[in-house]
Write an enzyme that holds these catalytic residues in place. Structure first.
Site, PDB file in Angstrom:
ATOM      1  N   ASP A  32      -4.231 -10.645  -8.803  1.00 23.28           N
ATOM      2  CA  ASP A  32      -3.001  -9.936  -8.456  1.00 23.28           C
ATOM      3  C   ASP A  32      -3.344  -8.557  -7.895  1.00 23.28           C
ATOM      4  O   ASP A  32      -4.007  -7.757  -8.559  1.00 23.28           O
ATOM      5  CB  ASP A  32      -2.130  -9.788  -9.705  1.00 23.28           C
ATOM      6  CG  ASP A  32      -0.825  -9.060  -9.432  1.00 23.28           C
ATOM      7  OD1 ASP A  32       0.213  -9.742  -9.318  1.00 23.28           O
ATOM      8  OD2 ASP A  32      -0.843  -7.819  -9.328  1.00 23.28           O
ATOM      9  N   TYR A  37      -1.614  -0.505  -4.044  1.00 23.36           N
ATOM     10  CA  TYR A  37      -2.846  -0.181  -4.762  1.00 23.36           C
ATOM     11  C   TYR A  37      -3.948   0.322  -3.830  1.00 23.36           C
ATOM     12  O   TYR A  37      -4.923   0.914  -4.297  1.00 23.36           O
ATOM     13  CB  TYR A  37      -3.385  -1.413  -5.511  1.00 23.36           C
ATOM     14  CG  TYR A  37      -2.427  -2.042  -6.482  1.00 23.36           C
ATOM     15  CD1 TYR A  37      -1.274  -1.385  -6.932  1.00 23.36           C
ATOM     16  CD2 TYR A  37      -2.663  -3.321  -6.967  1.00 23.36           C
ATOM     17  CE1 TYR A  37      -0.402  -1.985  -7.812  1.00 23.36           C
ATOM     18  CE2 TYR A  37      -1.796  -3.931  -7.861  1.00 23.36           C
ATOM     19  CZ  TYR A  37      -0.664  -3.259  -8.269  1.00 23.36           C
ATOM     20  OH  TYR A  37       0.204  -3.869  -9.147  1.00 23.36           O
ATOM     21  N   LYS A  66       1.876  -7.815  -2.820  1.00 18.07           N
ATOM     22  CA  LYS A  66       3.251  -7.324  -2.887  1.00 18.07           C
ATOM     23  C   LYS A  66       3.619  -6.528  -1.641  1.00 18.07           C
ATOM     24  O   LYS A  66       2.790  -5.820  -1.070  1.00 18.07           O
ATOM     25  CB  LYS A  66       3.412  -6.422  -4.130  1.00 18.07           C
ATOM     26  CG  LYS A  66       2.967  -7.108  -5.422  1.00 18.07           C
ATOM     27  CD  LYS A  66       3.008  -6.159  -6.612  1.00 18.07           C
ATOM     28  CE  LYS A  66       2.383  -6.803  -7.836  1.00 18.07           C
ATOM     29  NZ  LYS A  66       0.900  -6.821  -7.764  1.00 18.07           N
ATOM     30  N   HIS A 100       7.651  -5.345  -4.328  1.00 13.69           N
ATOM     31  CA  HIS A 100       7.082  -4.506  -5.384  1.00 13.69           C
ATOM     32  C   HIS A 100       8.151  -3.762  -6.184  1.00 13.69           C
ATOM     33  O   HIS A 100       8.057  -3.656  -7.408  1.00 13.69           O
ATOM     34  CB  HIS A 100       6.087  -3.504  -4.787  1.00 13.69           C
ATOM     35  CG  HIS A 100       5.025  -3.080  -5.747  1.00 13.69           C
ATOM     36  ND1 HIS A 100       3.763  -2.722  -5.346  1.00 13.69           N
ATOM     37  CD2 HIS A 100       5.023  -2.974  -7.098  1.00 13.69           C
ATOM     38  CE1 HIS A 100       3.029  -2.417  -6.407  1.00 13.69           C
ATOM     39  NE2 HIS A 100       3.778  -2.548  -7.473  1.00 13.69           N
TER      40      HIS A 100
END
Length: 282
Positions: A32, A37, A66, A100
């Site tokens: 994931d 990120y 996401k 997200h």
């Protein structure tokens, strides 16, 4: 979708690559990540390396990423963002594409764009993350495809009872982010006592509890020894009584911070930029 996997929040590209490769080599079949990120390149490099080391094919692995808040919008915008994510990951498709956060002005339109990506076969499933019940209800009124999952903070001290019940009533699975709950859960006296009783780590007790609660988990670790240890939860079970002891640790807090979130409140304190990390391709 595997119910246990590795998450890579707050890891740079190099660390993400190494931890993802280690996880796949040691039996993890779900990874994931997210555009926010800033480590999709490292995650993709780790996927390639891990599959080679484990002798697996791409189809053996379940990959989630996401849609970033700042790239939500109409189909053209979402599609462009997604294609860039595929390029960074080095993949032809992702197994699960999540929104997200529910950015209030765009999440309905963005979800319709995600539905189109699904129909085009570019993603195998779609879902959401961080949706409270009000926003989820509005989404369900407009959606043609029910989200497969809602990824939420879920751990012993934050169990999101109302959101879990609502999602389950609509056949939406809950995936836990921050499943270990940090020091507050890992050092809890009840968890500590159960760790001693079962001769397990505190993390293993919590992850086994979530497994028995039918919660999908993505747990972060950057050390191979801990990655292996976290996955060793399938050779023991917690008694019903001990599951209930952990259930009772919930503090009834609302895990979401919408009032402080800048994407909802212009005066909010919580920003949500993309973390920029070194590029492993250099």
């Amino acid at each position: 979708m595997p119910r246990f996997g590795l998450g890579v929040w707050k890891t740079d590209n190099r660390t993400s690559r190494d931890s993802v490769a280690a996880a796949i080599k040691n039996g993890y079949l779900a990874i994931d990540t997210a555009r926010q990120y800033g480590n999709e390149q490292g995650t993709g490099a780790g996927i390639k390396l891990g599959l080679e080391q484990a002798g697996l094919k791409r189809s053996d692995l379940f990959v989630t990423t996401k849609l970033y808040n700042g790239e939500q919008g109409d189909y053209d915008q979402v599609s462009k963002a997604f294609e860039n994510q595929l390029k960074d990951l080095g993949l032809d498709y992702v197994d699960l594409y999540l929104m997200h956060w529910p950015v209030d002005k765009t999440y309905i339109e963005s979800y319709h764009a995600m539905e189109k990506l699904y129909r085009e076969g570019k993603v195998r499933a779609i879902g959401v993350s961080n949706f409270d019940n009000d926003r989820m209800e509005k989404l369900l009124e407009e959606a043609e495809i029910i989200p497969t999952v809602n990824q939420m903070e879920f751990n012993p001290t934050n169990q999101e009872h109302e959101i879990l019940a609502f999602d389950q009533s609509h056949d939406i699975e809950m995936t836990a982010w921050s499943p270990l709950g940090g020091g507050e859960s890992l050092t809890n006296p009840v968890i500590d006592a159960l760790a001693k009783k079962y001769d397990r780590s505190a993390a293993q007790i919590i992850l086994r509890w979530e497994w028995q609660r039918d919660i999908i988990t993505v747990v972060k670790s950057t050390h191979e020894k801990r990655i292996i240890q976290n996955s060793q939860i399938f050779d023991f079970s917690l008694s019903d009584e001990d599951v209930q002891k952990i259930n009772e640790l919930d503090q009834g807090r609302r895990g979401l911070w919408y009032d402080d979130f800048q994407w909802h409140n212009p005066n909010g304190k919580v920003a949500n930029g993309i973390d920029q990390w070194p590029d492993t391709r250099k």
